[in-house]
Design an enzyme around this catalytic site. Sequence first.
Site, PDB file in Angstrom:
ATOM      1  N   GLY A   1       0.815  -1.210   0.000  1.00 42.59           N
ATOM      2  CA  GLY A   1       0.000   0.000   0.000  1.00 42.59           C
ATOM      3  C   GLY A   1       0.843   1.251   0.000  1.00 42.59           C
TER       4      GLY A   1
ATOM      5  N   GLY B   1       2.476   4.729   1.658  1.00 43.52           N
ATOM      6  CA  GLY B   1       3.104   5.007   2.952  1.00 43.52           C
ATOM      7  C   GLY B   1       2.189   5.688   3.935  1.00 43.52           C
TER       8      GLY B   1
ATOM      9  CB  VAL C   1       0.214   0.789   4.726  1.00 45.37           C
ATOM     10  CG1 VAL C   1       0.655  -0.479   5.452  1.00 45.37           C
ATOM     11  CG2 VAL C   1      -0.922   0.470   3.763  1.00 45.37           C
ATOM     12  N   GLY C   2       2.025   2.692   6.213  1.00 46.96           N
ATOM     13  CA  GLY C   2       3.196   2.924   7.057  1.00 46.96           C
ATOM     14  C   GLY C   2       2.906   3.815   8.248  1.00 46.96           C
TER      15      GLY C   2
ATOM     16  CD  GLU D   1      20.246   0.690   5.325  1.00 46.45           C
ATOM     17  OE1 GLU D   1      20.810   1.790   5.082  1.00 46.45           O
ATOM     18  OE2 GLU D   1      19.770  -0.031   4.456  1.00 46.45           O
TER      19      GLU D   1
END
Length: 466
Positions: A200, A202, A205-206, A244
């Site tokens: 999906g 960002g 969903v994120g 990261e």
Amino acid sequence: MKNYDLYINGKWTVSKEKDFIEVENPATREIIAKVPAASESDVLMAIKGSKESFSKWSETAPLKRLNYVNKMYDYFVQNKDEISKTLSLELGCPLDFAKVRHVEPYLLNIENYLEIATGYSYVETNVDYTIYKEPVGVVACITPWNYPFGQIVKKVIPGLLAGNTILLKPSKRTPLTAYYFAAAAEYANLPSGVFQLLPGRGGEVGNVLAKHPDVDMVTFTGSTSGGKEVGKLALDSVKKLALELGGKSAAVVLPGADLKDSLKKVLDTVYLNVGQTCSAKSRLIAPRSLKKEVEETLIELTKTYKFGNPLEDEVDVGSLQSKAQLEKVSKYIEIGKEEATLLYEGEVPKGNGYYIGPVIFTEVSPKARIAQEEIFGPVLCVIYYDTVEEAVEIANDSIYGLSGMVFGPGEDALKVARQIRTGQIQVNDGVFSQNAPFGGYKQSGLGREGSIYGFEEFLEIKAIFM
């Protein structure tokens, strides 16, 4: 064209909103698949399932968890050719490169995680107390588009082995490779709710994953700006974070180095994967006394790389991954032409894809935008120095500290490598390993991936006094 579903609570599930994201082959601009754009209600359902399954999964014997993951590994090995083909199509890289650089090394990485988990002690007894190493809980894994198999491996595999339940949100640009992880979970009969796949956007969903109080950890790989945003959301509920992020890594060439061999190693990091690698050594820091030899060798070596359609024979470098990438890299090339001297600009391959050629700038100021900002394309900046102390200062003059290289006489090279503030450095013929800890200093991130250090990112430490 194939249409995909979500994988929630052990079942293939149709998204409630029936909104889809088209997946493009960047080498041809052809739409090759559609994946669902998970809605907030989809994400909430997955989080609920992950939370409910955590207790049982975390209490499952480590050896039994290892057996589940080992079956997932078997699935990847059996299907590595198909995984490589899918990755090649959605990323735009040659098939051989997809297999040799994007899939096979990370299969070895899984083997290493399995070995670590096999002998890992979750209990340490001391004189006055005992240390218990316990899973963090529900873990949201937000992964990037540029290494769509490897970056999922480095999050999902140790996370599962350590006893966490996993919510995977892959990049909307390269989501198809992530589906092999859902297929592997199904193949291994992983218990319901232990692994969820939520493709999906960002923001839809994120952000929900980062903010939700039932998510205990967020592990994110992507841009530094994206990591900062996710981190701010996650820290509202003080989640554990592993980030990261970006890089602008330096390769320092010292007097006495094997010039041709050194520059070839640097160019491999800058050109292969079309420079879409966070650890690319895109700043070459070389002695001013070797300027002529350095520039002649760079041009000679650059001409040996074949850029073009990844389906053509002998092509080393395919297309950039998206129109947005092409526009971004092209913009930086124009900025570079104003800031520095254009040493070489390769011909742009013909075709309908998002193609670009290799570019080298020389006489670059250490403070130039192209020397400070992550371009994420096949663009090399050459910066000259007069003293070794100046070379170290230039290498450290960055908000990033992810990777690096140093070439020269052994003791001298090691001394310089120790002074550069970065998470990884290759010295001369040192061979990069996916099993070593990977991560950065400064704004290149928090925490480490790979090795026992990456495994322990997914554990909490509890001290009990008896």
